[in-house]
Design an enzyme around this catalytic site. Structure first.
Site, PDB file in Angstrom:
ATOM      1  CB  SER A 316       0.371   2.785  -7.686  1.00  0.00           C
ATOM      2  OG  SER A 316      -0.790   3.001  -6.969  1.00  0.00           O
ATOM      3  CD1 TRP A 319       0.658  -3.158  -3.256  1.00  0.00           C
ATOM      4  CD2 TRP A 319      -1.187  -1.898  -3.286  1.00  0.00           C
ATOM      5  NE1 TRP A 319       0.145  -3.117  -1.976  1.00  0.00           N
ATOM      6  CE2 TRP A 319      -0.983  -2.353  -1.967  1.00  0.00           C
ATOM      7  CE3 TRP A 319      -2.283  -1.076  -3.540  1.00  0.00           C
ATOM      8  CZ2 TRP A 319      -1.837  -2.026  -0.912  1.00  0.00           C
ATOM      9  CZ3 TRP A 319      -3.137  -0.752  -2.498  1.00  0.00           C
ATOM     10  CH2 TRP A 319      -2.913  -1.224  -1.202  1.00  0.00           C
ATOM     11  CG  HIS A 320      -4.866  -0.628  -6.317  1.00  0.00           C
ATOM     12  ND1 HIS A 320      -3.879   0.297  -6.518  1.00  0.00           N
ATOM     13  CD2 HIS A 320      -5.584  -0.180  -5.260  1.00  0.00           C
ATOM     14  CE1 HIS A 320      -4.004   1.268  -5.627  1.00  0.00           C
ATOM     15  NE2 HIS A 320      -5.025   1.010  -4.850  1.00  0.00           N
ATOM     16  N   GLY A 321      -4.067  -4.775  -8.299  1.00  0.00           N
ATOM     17  CA  GLY A 321      -4.500  -6.017  -8.937  1.00  0.00           C
ATOM     18  C   GLY A 321      -3.842  -6.211 -10.281  1.00  0.00           C
ATOM     19  CE1 TYR A 469      -8.872   1.718  -2.164  1.00  0.00           C
ATOM     20  CE2 TYR A 469      -6.640   1.012  -1.758  1.00  0.00           C
ATOM     21  CZ  TYR A 469      -7.531   1.746  -2.482  1.00  0.00           C
ATOM     22  OH  TYR A 469      -7.092   2.504  -3.544  1.00  0.00           O
TER      23      TYR A 469
END
Lengths: 472, 341
Positions: A316, A319-321, A469
């Site tokens: 996770s 996924w954000h970076g 986001y």
């Protein structure tokens, strides 16, 4: 074209009229929708629709191919190939620049290694595509043969840029039948959109720069200012992201599509498990369905269970970076779960806190405060551009300067967020604050008018910043 | 019985007299205000019309293709010199010392045409009008950009840069430490603000560059954490200039005037820096507001940009006075040849 702009209002008004003018012909409705989706996406950058077409076509072809096979091994092989291709597309376009950036020391989250602009929302529609082909493979969802219907679903403009990540099981079938919204649903949508606009244009817009200031000037700030700064970021992120989700749901419903509820008053959670059942729920559902359960879920040993959770949270984070800060953010969230897993209390709270009461008990208050505090600490990593900054902020927060007076601007900004929290507390048993459809007509109208007036009077002028986001 | 009738009558008469005299004053003020409003509305409409007709602002382009020898640049230089002279005369009329400081943010070898052609002229113009001038640009150009500016995000001062600038300004301040102006103003004469910032505000700005900074404006609209008191007990130094004095992307406490204020607590360092200002704006700020801060020394920050910024389209787009600027024949010719071919 941001949701909180007049440009979007005009666009949506036109689409709404066109869409319902052809309500008898679902295929034509989907064509209208598809044109609207691509127009909306093209307004951001002319290259973005190309990626979207690529993802849609790939997902459609692989799903059709999987569905045409009966041999389980072949089906699986095609699924794996499909996931690899879609995943590679996302990884290369979104993360190559970040990886290169972390090597060269240049921040370039917005550009890939090729120097091309990373399309906004690519993670969301890639995840939606992966979810769909997996569901077809699992026979949880029937193959959508109509390309227009499938393309309208993946590119549906309300969820295109920031989710909620759609589930093909629940959302895709809605694109095949006419769902004319009832008056009650229209009112529900208006309430949701208004509350979303209030959170974005009044709360998030006012505190955004102060948050940025705290992180950027951390070397000059004391511990208490920085603690309030990360707390403010937590509140800002919620106001900003949940606003997008609320508006997306409201807009979607007006088009007859019921999107998933992404936020369920997360700040009133009594442990991290409950928090994650209430925060960005569509990502959580995706992770559970397509990663956690295939990994074995909580069926194996406790150690395996913990390992799976840590893996999910690290994923996770990634996924954000592709940045160490996001990995730390994910891992920290995962570590929070361990004591609750060991004591068997992780999944304890499923109902809303202090149901039927105005005030929580002392125990509930302490539990909510602890959860909020723990989640706030993770925000150090979530917003810091690199580990040096994250470490610097953490060092200052956990120093004697935590007892020094914070700067007035930060205190004032936290105060701006209090009404949002207070209203949400009062309405915590509802889906969103303005869900007042059971009240008397006069009360409802007054409620909506008050929010419109508040938005008009208090919105931050000249603030047209993107939703946070979008970058993920 | 009669007095019971008379008393309220007298009271009413007195009140109405008072009211009527107040009403007269109010009416005069209202008339003045409505006249001003009408003028500003007319000006705004005219500026809008001009901006539609003449959209482009050329900036450094004026100097390209041997533009430094063009009649246009000569005209702009002459206009600039006239401004300098006007400001000098007005400042010196108050008994204050007028000092010109050339500060350009250009660091390293990449000197722009604006600097290359502008700075020698500024020094010549200052000599011609008898103004004292200090050119800090060579010493700035010799610094490392990553140390004194916020590159790669922005070319304005970093914290180290502000200290560096304060160090450069310090000898000039020391030189005039005992200079006193001769003019004082009454509180009735003084406007509410001496600077253009919204008074009594504290806000975070980032200029769209993700470099958030805190701007605190005092009650007098100046980038200072405290208010100026009158009658003054300290020497007042007015920093009149553009973004080099305003110092975007730095909190108040880190800007060069604050650094100097800490070093010289007995001097009021009055920061009236305005982002994107030029001599035309400095004059209008001086006339309307800044002179009432009773400065003893005025440090005017300028550089080559201030000359080309006097081109009429730039003024119509950016001037603080918001009045219309019509093109001279030379400007009109240049504009048509450059943008309407």
């Amino acid at each position: 074209m941001l949701f909180n702009t007049l440009q979007f209002a005009y666009f949506f008004a036109v689409i709404l009229v066109l869409y319902w003018a052809v309500w008898k012909w679902r295929n034509i409705q989907n064509l209208v929708l598809l044109a609207a989706n691509f127009y909306f996406y093209n307004k951001l950058h002319y290259t973005f629709p190309l990626y979207l077409i690529g993802m849609i076509t790939t997902g459609y072809c692989f799903a059709t191919f999987i569905n045409s096979q009966n041999n389980p091994a072949r089906r699986k092989a095609i699924l794996v190939a499909g996931i690899c291709i879609l995943g590679f597309g996302l990884t290369y376009i979104k993360y190559s620049g970040l990886i290169l950036g972390s090597i060269t020391g240049m921040a370039q989250w917005q550009a890939s290694a090729l120097g091309i602009l990373v399309p906004l929302g690519i993670s969301y529609y890639t995840f939606a595509s992966i979810g769909y082909i997996t569901d077809v493979y699992r026979r949880k969802t029937p193959l959508e043969k109509n390309f227009i219907t499938y393309a309208s679903y993946i590119s549906f403009f309300p969820h295109l840029l920031s989710g909620p990540i759609p589930s093909s099981v629940n959302i895709l079938p809605q694109f095949s039948k006419a769902n004319f919204p009832t008056l009650a649903q229209i009112e529900h949508s208006v309430g949701e959109i208004l509350w979303g606009l209030f959170k974005k244009m009044v709360i998030a817009a006012h505190v955004e720069k102060v948050v940025g200031y705290c992180y950027a000037s951390y070397e000059d700030q004391n511990g208490s200012t920085l603690f309030l700064g990360i707390l403010l970021f937590n509140l800002y992120l919620y106001a900003d992201f949940s606003a997008y989700s609320d508006i997306a749901r409201g807009v979607g419903r007006l088009l007859g599509i019921e999107l998933a509820q992404n936020f369920k008053m997360p700040f009133f959670s009594r442990n991290p498990g409950e928090f994650w059942r209430r925060w960005h729920t569509s990502l959580r559902r995706w992770m559970l369905d397509y990663l956690y359960i295939p990994l074995g879920g909580n069926k194996g040993s406790t150690a395996m269970y913990i390992f799976s959770l840590l893996f999910i949270f690290t994923f996770s984070g990634l996924w954000h970076g592709a940045n160490m800060t996001f990995i730390c953010w994910g891992l920290l969230n995962g570590l929070y779960f361990i004591p609750y897993i060991l004591t068997g209390t992780l999944t304890r709270y499923k109902d809303v806190v202090a149901k039927g009461r105005l005030f929580p008990s002392l125990k509930e208050l302490l539990q909510m405060s602890l959860t909020f505090f723990l989640m706030t600490l993770t925000r150090i990593f979530f917003r810091a551009p690199n580990m040096t900054v994250a470490k610097g902020i953490a060092m200052r927060i956990f120093s004697s300067s935590i007892i020094a007076a914070p700067i007035a601007l930060v205190v004032k900004s936290v105060a701006i967020c209090i009404p949002m929290i207070a209203f949400e507390w009062i309405q915590r048993e509802k889906l969103f604050v303005l869900q007042i459809s059971r009240k008397h007509m006069a009360v409802r109208i007054a409620g909506y008018i008050v929010v419109v007036i508040l938005i008009y009077l208090l919105h931050k002028k000249q603030n047209m910043s993107e939703y946070y986001y979008f970058k993920f | 019985m009669k007095k019971y009738f008379l008393t309220p009558l007298v009271a009413i008469a007195l009140l109405s007299t008072g009211c009527s005299s107040e009403e007269v004053t109010d009416k005069v003020q209202q008339k003045k205000l409505s006249e001003e409003l009408a003028v500003s509305k007319k000006n705004a409409a005219e500026v809008e019309k001009l901006n539609e007709l003449y959209k482009e602002t050329p900036d450094e382009r004026i100097l390209e293709n041997n533009g430094a020898n063009s009649p246009l640049y000569r005209e702009l230089k002459e206009r600039y010199k006239t401004h300098l002279l006007k400001l000098k005369q007005q400042v010196e009329a108050t008994g204050a010392k007028f000092v010109v400081v050339i500060i350009s943010p250009e660091v390293g070898a990449n000197i722009s045409l604006l600097t290359r052609y502008g700075h020698p002229y500024i020094k010549t113009a200052c000599n011609e009008i008898g103004a004292e001038v200090y050119d800090l640009s060579p010493v700035i150009a010799a610094q490392k950009p990553e140390k004194i500016t916020q590159v790669p995000r922005d070319g304005h001062w970093s914290k180290d840069g502000a200290i560096f600038l304060a160090n450069q300004l310090e000898p000039i301040i020391k030189k005039y430490i005992s200079h006193k102006s001769t003019v004082t103003y009454t509180s009735a004469e003084r406007p509410e603000t001496f600077g253009d910032l919204a008074p009594n505000t504290e806000e975070i700005l980032d200029g769209g560059k993700d470099l958030p900074y805190k701007v605190v404006a005092n009650a007098q609209g100046l980038r200072m954490d405290h208010d100026l008191k009158f009658p003054k007990t300290k020497q007042h130094i007015l920093f009149l200039g553009g973004s080099q004095f305003y110092s975007p992307f730095l909190d108040n406490e880190f800007i060069s005037t604050s650094v100097l204020a800490k070093r010289y607590p007995d001097i009021e360092m009055i920061n009236a820096g305005m982002w994107a200002g030029c001599t035309d704006d400095f004059i209008s700020l001086w006339e309307e507001k800044a002179k009432y801060s009773e400065p003893d020394v005025v440090l005017l920050q300028t550089n080559g940009t201030d000359i080309t910024d006097l081109f009429f389209t730039n003024r119509n787009h950016l001037s603080r006075s918001k009045k219309p600027y019509l093109p001279s024949p030379i400007e009109e010719k240049y504009f048509m040849e450059t943008y309407r071919k």
